[in-house]
Design a protein around this motif. Structure first.
Motif, PDB file in Angstrom:
ATOM      1  N   GLU A 142      -1.130  21.362  -4.923  1.00 47.60           N
ATOM      2  CA  GLU A 142      -1.315  20.245  -3.996  1.00 47.60           C
ATOM      3  C   GLU A 142      -2.668  20.330  -3.293  1.00 47.60           C
ATOM      4  OE1 GLU A 142       1.898  20.099  -1.296  1.00 47.60           O
ATOM      5  OE2 GLU A 142       3.282  19.115  -2.687  1.00 47.60           O
ATOM      6  N   ILE A 143      -3.031  21.533  -2.857  1.00 41.92           N
ATOM      7  CA  ILE A 143      -4.303  21.698  -2.160  1.00 41.92           C
ATOM      8  C   ILE A 143      -5.472  21.408  -3.096  1.00 41.92           C
ATOM      9  CG2 ILE A 143      -5.808  23.429  -1.109  1.00 41.92           C
ATOM     10  CD1 ILE A 143      -3.370  24.661   0.173  1.00 41.92           C
ATOM     11  N   ARG A 144      -5.388  21.883  -4.339  1.00 32.18           N
ATOM     12  CA  ARG A 144      -6.481  21.648  -5.283  1.00 32.18           C
ATOM     13  C   ARG A 144      -6.618  20.170  -5.635  1.00 32.18           C
ATOM     14  NH1 ARG A 144      -5.550  26.933  -9.266  1.00 32.18           N
ATOM     15  NH2 ARG A 144      -6.703  28.401  -7.930  1.00 32.18           N
ATOM     16  N   MET A 145      -5.491  19.475  -5.781  1.00 29.85           N
ATOM     17  CA  MET A 145      -5.569  18.044  -6.063  1.00 29.85           C
ATOM     18  C   MET A 145      -6.194  17.292  -4.890  1.00 29.85           C
ATOM     19  SD  MET A 145      -1.915  17.299  -7.944  1.00 29.85           S
ATOM     20  CE  MET A 145      -2.215  15.535  -7.887  1.00 29.85           C
ATOM     21  N   ALA A 146      -5.772  17.640  -3.667  1.00 30.24           N
ATOM     22  CA  ALA A 146      -6.347  16.979  -2.495  1.00 30.24           C
ATOM     23  C   ALA A 146      -7.822  17.320  -2.348  1.00 30.24           C
ATOM     24  CB  ALA A 146      -5.580  17.401  -1.240  1.00 30.24           C
ATOM     25  N   SER A 147      -8.194  18.578  -2.635  1.00 31.14           N
ATOM     26  CA  SER A 147      -9.588  18.987  -2.518  1.00 31.14           C
ATOM     27  C   SER A 147     -10.467  18.264  -3.538  1.00 31.14           C
ATOM     28  CB  SER A 147      -9.699  20.499  -2.693  1.00 31.14           C
ATOM     29  OG  SER A 147     -11.047  20.926  -2.600  1.00 31.14           O
ATOM     30  N   SER A 148      -9.977  18.145  -4.762  1.00 30.59           N
ATOM     31  CA  SER A 148     -10.767  17.441  -5.784  1.00 30.59           C
ATOM     32  C   SER A 148     -10.903  15.960  -5.461  1.00 30.59           C
ATOM     33  CB  SER A 148     -10.110  17.629  -7.155  1.00 30.59           C
ATOM     34  OG  SER A 148      -8.811  17.059  -7.180  1.00 30.59           O
TER      35      SER A 148
END
Length: 486
Positions: free
Chosen positions: A379-385
């Motif tokens: 979830e964090i990586r998707m939001a960061s990207s």
């Protein structure tokens, strides 16, 4: 919740989980179905109008918000409300009129609390609540400590940091489902003052004003309850029950150590009578006396204990707007949004210490559940990207990088740093339950609580169509939102 190190403050802004702007996965799927219908209608030669109508319906269901939510979120709620039927909304406690009837040792509870039983430890004196539906066991601790508002700012920051370690004290590998923190605020009569005035008032006529003040005054008593819920199975055998209690005892010991490090004292695990008192007082506070109550010579009431079989209500009438239990009415709210800016350590005290006239009881419950590391990291990586792509587009002049986007990107980066430093990811939600003695006063009391919270940027939303589930989740018994039908 994120603690900053440069200045003593806290951020509670949630992670932005939209995939495309504010659209989540469900909304995108519905829009995709509408676009597919439009395409199929065009290919099959059905004409332009049917495809446009299908896409327009999908757009109405998934994009515009009605009452703060899109129709795609409202439909499961109202379908669940309808399918549960009248039998679960209107409930009367069965009466055993003859001794020949089979009487259960557990409390008689409405359907949305069915399957709960208070189980005592085989050898020790403490007890826990077993949920036969979710196959969980919940232990209870009562918390005491120094008044928060009397502490210095650095001591406030230290206490909040200690609470953060409490919520992460027990690893999820031990079967922990959730930890809940409940602040139960009830009106308590000035019992000792009344007795003193009655004993000395005849000798001192000057006490008449004081007697009038005592008779017209009542203050809010705050009880803090911490619950730990673990997955234990069905507990059909004595060995399984003994093993579950051993695991619970070990986890409760860890929690008490973490509370001690946060300079908080914990009483518990609570006994069966104390657990029954919590349940009974949460459902119908007028039917029990507070500890040190007004019933002279009643040892049970003075100790704050309730027989296990008397923990349930006599009648329940649930509607989409409120829940009437015996002689009180409840309205439940979900904390939809937290402050999205840096907060001082004492910001939360004004939220829970507010006193609204006419309210019999107010329960604020924080539900904290551990998250799977891989899921939280994805979830964090998707939001960061996503935020990174928006920042690149803004640098190329294709969009605008404003302060709102920068704040959300900063929150994502802070959570990524927390996980990289070894902090366990958790998900949290909060519920507020307002209890009054008259249904006509419920709307006024609910609006007053919402205004008090909005001043501190805490946005409440009524749980329309799920008031009974919200009441169950807000009780200090550790249920959480596990009984959501959809």
């Amino acid at each position: 919740m994120t603690a900053t190190t440069a200045t003593p403050g806290y951020r509670l802004d949630p992670l932005d989980r939209g995939l495309v702007g504010r659209l989540d996965r469900r909304q995108l799927v519905i829009l995709g179905v509408g676009a597919t219908c439009w395409l199929m209608a065009s290919i099959s030669g059905a004409g332009f109008i049917p495809g446009v109508v299908a896409f327009a319906l999908c757009w109405v269901v998934s994009v515009p918000r009605f009452g703060g939510q899109v129709l795609a979120e409202w439909l499961p709620i109202w379908c669940g409300w309808t399918m549960r039927g009248r039998w679960s909304r209107h409930w009367l406690r069965p009466l055993h009129l003859t001794s020949a009837g089979l009487v259960d040792d557990g409390p008689s509870l409405p359907p949305w609390l069915g399957g709960l039983r208070i189980v005592a430890h085989p050898t020790d004196k403490w007890a826990a609540i077993h949920d036969s539906q979710a196959q969980t066991l919940t232990g209870h601790l009562q918390i005491t400590g120094t008044g928060f508002t009397t502490l210095a700012p650095d001591q406030m920051a230290l206490l909040l940091a200690g609470w953060g370690s409490v919520f992460q004290a027990v690893p999820s590998d031990d079967g922990v489902v959730r930890i809940t923190w409940s602040d139960v605020a009830r009106r308590m009569p000035l019992v000792g003052h009344q007795e003193w005035v009655d004993a000395n008032g005849t000798k001192h006529d000057a006490l008449d004003d004081y007697r009038s003040f005592v008779n017209e005054s009542s203050h809010m008593r705050h009880d803090l309850v911490l619950t730990l819920t673990m997955r234990v199975g069905s507990l059909k055998s004595l060995d399984a029950q003994r093993s579950a209690f051993e695991r619970m005892a070990e986890s409760v010991t860890i929690l008490r150590d973490a509370l001690s490090e946060a300079q908080l004292d914990a009483h518990g695990p609570l006994q069966a009578g104390e657990v029954a008192y919590l349940m009974r007082a949460g459902l119908s506070p007028n039917s029990v006396e507070p500890a040190g109550g007004t019933i002279a010579g009643s040892l049970v009431q003075r100790l704050g204990l309730t027989p296990t079989t008397a923990a349930g209500p006599m009648s329940v009438d649930a509607s989409s707007k409120h829940v009437c239990v015996d002689d009180v009415a409840h309205q439940c709210f979900w904390v939809e949004a937290w402050p999205e800016r840096l907060q001082s350590a004492d910001w939360f005290d004004s939220v829970i210490s507010s006193d609204v006239p006419g309210i019999v009881q107010r329960v604020f419950t924080l539900v904290v559940e551990p998250l799977d590391d891989a899921k939280a990291l994805n979830e964090i990586r998707m939001a960061s990207s996503r935020h990174g792509g928006e920042q690149v587009a803004a640098a190329e002049g294709r969009t605008r990088w404003d302060s709102f986007k920068a704040a959300k990107a900063s929150a994502v980066n802070e959570r990524e740093r927390e996980m990289a430093s070894g902090h366990a990811p958790v998900a949290y939600t909060a519920l507020v339950t307002v209890t009054v003695g008259d249904v006509d006063e419920l709307n006024r009391a609910g609006q007053a609580i919402r205004r008090r919270c909005e001043r501190n940027r805490v946005m409440l939303r009524p749980l329309w169509g799920r008031m009974d589930i919200g009441l169950a989740a807000g009780l200090p018994i550790g249920l959480g939102l596990s009984r959501e039908p959809f």
